[in-house]
Scaffold this motif. Structure first.
Motif, PDB file in Angstrom:
ATOM      1  N   UNK A 175     -61.897  -9.514-109.981  1.00 40.75           N
ATOM      2  CA  UNK A 175     -62.090  -9.515-111.434  1.00 40.75           C
ATOM      3  C   UNK A 175     -62.798 -10.792-111.894  1.00 40.75           C
ATOM      4  N   UNK A 176     -62.421 -11.923-111.316  1.00 39.88           N
ATOM      5  CA  UNK A 176     -63.051 -13.193-111.690  1.00 39.88           C
ATOM      6  C   UNK A 176     -64.523 -13.201-111.292  1.00 39.88           C
ATOM      7  N   UNK A 177     -64.818 -12.642-110.126  1.00 41.87           N
ATOM      8  CA  UNK A 177     -66.221 -12.541-109.708  1.00 41.87           C
ATOM      9  C   UNK A 177     -67.003 -11.644-110.657  1.00 41.87           C
ATOM     10  N   UNK A 178     -66.423 -10.511-111.012  1.00 38.42           N
ATOM     11  CA  UNK A 178     -67.098  -9.577-111.916  1.00 38.42           C
ATOM     12  C   UNK A 178     -67.337 -10.210-113.284  1.00 38.42           C
ATOM     13  N   UNK A 179     -66.382 -11.021-113.725  1.00 37.73           N
ATOM     14  CA  UNK A 179     -66.500 -11.675-115.031  1.00 37.73           C
ATOM     15  C   UNK A 179     -67.311 -12.963-114.960  1.00 37.73           C
ATOM     16  N   UNK A 180     -67.689 -13.353-113.748  1.00 36.84           N
ATOM     17  CA  UNK A 180     -68.402 -14.619-113.525  1.00 36.84           C
ATOM     18  C   UNK A 180     -67.666 -15.778-114.184  1.00 36.84           C
TER      19      UNK A 180
ATOM     20  N   UNK B 267     -63.433 -20.671-113.365  1.00 39.35           N
ATOM     21  CA  UNK B 267     -62.061 -21.192-113.470  1.00 39.35           C
ATOM     22  C   UNK B 267     -61.053 -20.150-112.986  1.00 39.35           C
ATOM     23  N   UNK B 268     -61.231 -18.916-113.405  1.00 37.57           N
ATOM     24  CA  UNK B 268     -60.336 -17.846-112.960  1.00 37.57           C
ATOM     25  C   UNK B 268     -60.483 -17.610-111.465  1.00 37.57           C
ATOM     26  N   UNK B 269     -61.689 -17.762-110.962  1.00 34.01           N
ATOM     27  CA  UNK B 269     -61.929 -17.577-109.535  1.00 34.01           C
ATOM     28  C   UNK B 269     -61.185 -18.630-108.713  1.00 34.01           C
TER      29      UNK B 269
END
Length: 107
Positions: A49-54, A57-59
């Protein structure tokens, strides 16, 4: 075999594409292991999800959660065995003491 992959005779590693990957600690009880696997899967979904959202920080947070779960499972961090044998996690099987076993398996 772990997930259809050959497992070393001592049960410490499974082999994927000629590379050793540490198995989970077999001393974990099933309830703990299942909870940790669920935690790992949730963390992997968070990475996706973090990758998809670019979202860098979440990544970072998601990857840290993957690391934490893998260490708790015994797949990373200090080896779960206590006989002093070295850890060959992420090594090419042909460059380890498992090379002869691997060659025989391939024959």
């Amino acid at each position: 075999m772990a997930s259809g992959h050959p497992t070393t005779p001592d049960g410490r590693y499974f082999v994927v594409k000629g590379q050793l990957w540490r198995c989970s600690n077999p001393a974990l009880d099933e309830v703990t292991r299942s909870a940790l696997v669920a935690q790992l899967m949730a963390a992997r979904r968070a990475v996706r999800a973090a990758n998809a959202a670019q979202d860098p920080a979440a990544l970072r947070v998601a990857r840290a959660a993957v690391q934490e779960a893998k260490v708790a499972l015994g797949e990373r961090g200090a080896p779960w065995w206590s006989d002093g044998s070295p850890d060959f996690n992420r090594k090419r099987v042909m460059n380890t003491p498992y090379a002869q076993w691997w060659q025989a398996l391939q024959a």
